[in-house]
Design a protein around this motif. Sequence first.
Motif, short mmCIF file in Angstrom:
data_model
loop_
_atom_site.label_atom_id
_atom_site.label_comp_id
_atom_site.label_asym_id
_atom_site.label_seq_id
_atom_site.Cartn_x
_atom_site.Cartn_y
_atom_site.Cartn_z
N MET A 1 -74.80 14.39 25.55
CA MET A 1 -73.82 15.14 24.77
C MET A 1 -73.10 16.15 25.66
SD MET A 1 -74.40 17.53 21.41
CE MET A 1 -74.88 16.11 20.40
N ILE A 2 -71.79 16.14 25.63
CA ILE A 2 -71.00 17.07 26.42
C ILE A 2 -70.89 18.40 25.67
CG2 ILE A 2 -68.74 17.50 27.44
CD1 ILE A 2 -68.43 14.46 27.72
N ARG A 3 -71.26 19.47 26.35
CA ARG A 3 -71.27 20.78 25.69
C ARG A 3 -70.38 21.76 26.43
NH1 ARG A 3 -74.68 24.60 28.19
NH2 ARG A 3 -75.76 23.75 30.01
N ASP A 4 -69.94 22.78 25.69
CA ASP A 4 -69.22 23.89 26.29
C ASP A 4 -70.20 24.85 26.94
OD1 ASP A 4 -66.46 23.35 25.43
OD2 ASP A 4 -67.21 23.72 23.41
N ALA A 5 -69.83 25.38 28.10
CA ALA A 5 -70.66 26.37 28.79
C ALA A 5 -69.74 27.34 29.51
CB ALA A 5 -71.62 25.69 29.77
N TRP A 6 -70.30 28.49 29.90
CA TRP A 6 -69.50 29.52 30.55
C TRP A 6 -70.24 30.12 31.74
CZ3 TRP A 6 -68.80 28.35 25.53
CH2 TRP A 6 -67.48 28.29 25.05
N ALA A 7 -69.47 30.42 32.77
CA ALA A 7 -69.95 31.22 33.90
C ALA A 7 -69.17 32.52 33.90
CB ALA A 7 -69.75 30.47 35.22
N LEU A 8 -69.75 33.55 34.49
CA LEU A 8 -69.12 34.87 34.51
C LEU A 8 -68.90 35.32 35.95
CD1 LEU A 8 -68.26 37.15 32.48
CD2 LEU A 8 -70.46 38.22 32.99
N LEU A 17 -67.23 22.22 31.04
CA LEU A 17 -67.94 21.22 30.25
C LEU A 17 -69.12 20.71 31.05
CD1 LEU A 17 -64.99 19.11 28.77
CD2 LEU A 17 -66.37 20.83 27.58
N ASP A 18 -70.23 20.47 30.36
CA ASP A 18 -71.46 20.03 31.02
C ASP A 18 -72.06 18.91 30.19
OD1 ASP A 18 -73.89 19.75 32.31
OD2 ASP A 18 -74.33 21.89 32.39
N SER A 19 -72.30 17.77 30.82
CA SER A 19 -72.81 16.62 30.08
C SER A 19 -74.33 16.61 29.94
CB SER A 19 -72.37 15.31 30.75
OG SER A 19 -73.04 15.13 31.99
N GLY A 20 -75.01 17.58 30.56
CA GLY A 20 -76.46 17.63 30.42
C GLY A 20 -77.07 18.71 31.28
N GLU A 21 -78.19 19.26 30.84
CA GLU A 21 -78.81 20.36 31.57
C GLU A 21 -79.74 19.88 32.68
OE1 GLU A 21 -80.69 22.95 28.83
OE2 GLU A 21 -78.86 23.39 27.71
N ARG A 22 -80.21 18.64 32.58
CA ARG A 22 -81.16 18.15 33.58
C ARG A 22 -80.45 17.38 34.68
NH1 ARG A 22 -86.14 14.96 31.41
NH2 ARG A 22 -84.49 13.61 30.64
N PHE A 43 -60.95 15.86 31.96
CA PHE A 43 -61.93 14.97 32.58
C PHE A 43 -62.98 14.49 31.59
CE2 PHE A 43 -65.34 14.11 35.87
CZ PHE A 43 -64.60 13.19 36.61
N ARG A 44 -62.81 14.80 30.31
CA ARG A 44 -63.83 14.47 29.31
C ARG A 44 -64.11 12.96 29.24
NH1 ARG A 44 -66.37 16.52 24.66
NH2 ARG A 44 -65.36 18.55 24.87
N SER A 45 -63.07 12.15 29.23
CA SER A 45 -63.30 10.70 29.10
C SER A 45 -64.06 10.15 30.30
CB SER A 45 -61.96 9.96 28.93
OG SER A 45 -61.15 10.11 30.07
N GLU A 46 -63.78 10.68 31.50
CA GLU A 46 -64.52 10.24 32.68
C GLU A 46 -65.98 10.69 32.60
OE1 GLU A 46 -61.34 11.36 32.92
OE2 GLU A 46 -60.63 9.33 33.39
N MET A 47 -66.22 11.88 32.07
CA MET A 47 -67.59 12.35 31.89
C MET A 47 -68.37 11.39 30.98
SD MET A 47 -66.90 16.47 31.52
CE MET A 47 -68.65 16.95 31.55
N GLU A 48 -67.72 10.93 29.94
CA GLU A 48 -68.38 9.98 29.02
C GLU A 48 -68.66 8.66 29.73
OE1 GLU A 48 -65.52 9.89 25.91
OE2 GLU A 48 -66.21 11.77 24.98
N ARG A 53 -75.09 9.91 34.35
CA ARG A 53 -74.99 10.89 35.43
C ARG A 53 -74.55 12.24 34.85
NH1 ARG A 53 -74.37 10.08 40.77
NH2 ARG A 53 -73.88 7.88 40.38
N ARG A 54 -75.20 13.30 35.27
CA ARG A 54 -74.77 14.62 34.82
C ARG A 54 -73.45 14.98 35.49
NH1 ARG A 54 -77.21 20.68 35.95
NH2 ARG A 54 -75.95 21.72 34.36
#
Length: 241
Positions: A1-8, A17-22, A43-48, A53-54
């Motif tokens: 599952m592709i999720r939203d994430a943030w860096a500061l 966007l991050d497709s997985g934590e592991r 890049f979402r479609s390529e991530m899918e 692969r993460r």
Amino acid sequence: MIRDAWALRSGVRLHYLDSGEREEVDRIPLMYIPGALESAENFRSEMEKLAPRRTLAISWRGAGKSDAPETGYSLEDQVADAEAVMEAALKGRFCLMAYSTGVPRAIGLAARHPRRVAGLILIDYPARYPAIPESWAERVLSSSQKIPERAVWAVQRESREVLLWDRLREIRCPVLVLRGGGEGSLLKEADAALFRERLSRVEIAVMPEAGHDVWNPDYDRFFRTVVSFLEERDREARKTV
């Protein structure tokens, strides 16, 4: 599952966007750096397609869901923003893929972290960050209502030409350079020759009928070339375990 994430970084929230934590042992993660003021959604479609692969994709400050401060849009800031995402999301080695003006940003990041970057994919742009003309800002603002005006003008105002050809010698990982062979390509043969000269391990792949968007008209060929490069990096990584 592709999720939203943030860096500061320095109070600025940077969306990715991050497709997985592991990070899987047998597949090296991939981080995507877009060009100009583009967002991770491009890049979402390529991530899918690249699953399982993460993969990660960055939204530059001023683009997508990232903050849009008044300043901080120079090449040095952009490299530091990408570095902040890397440090927030990735623990080990990873591959890096960049398109258009994302290429000089990726070169800057890879040169800073040669032991972290296992492979580098550079798409249709030389090792040079441009001094951006006002006409570019006017064109972007006339064609898009999604990017804050202050961010567009800040990118233009803070841009300076920076040549990164010498920095290529700091990169030790294998590099795939993709260029269009048709009208509209922004990476000419003379620049491709410089990549061959300055990089120790490089493959130049030409998409014969493509312009700057090297995935058109033959997306399957483009995607197979990228996947083949990533899988070779996986095989190399397994040999060292």
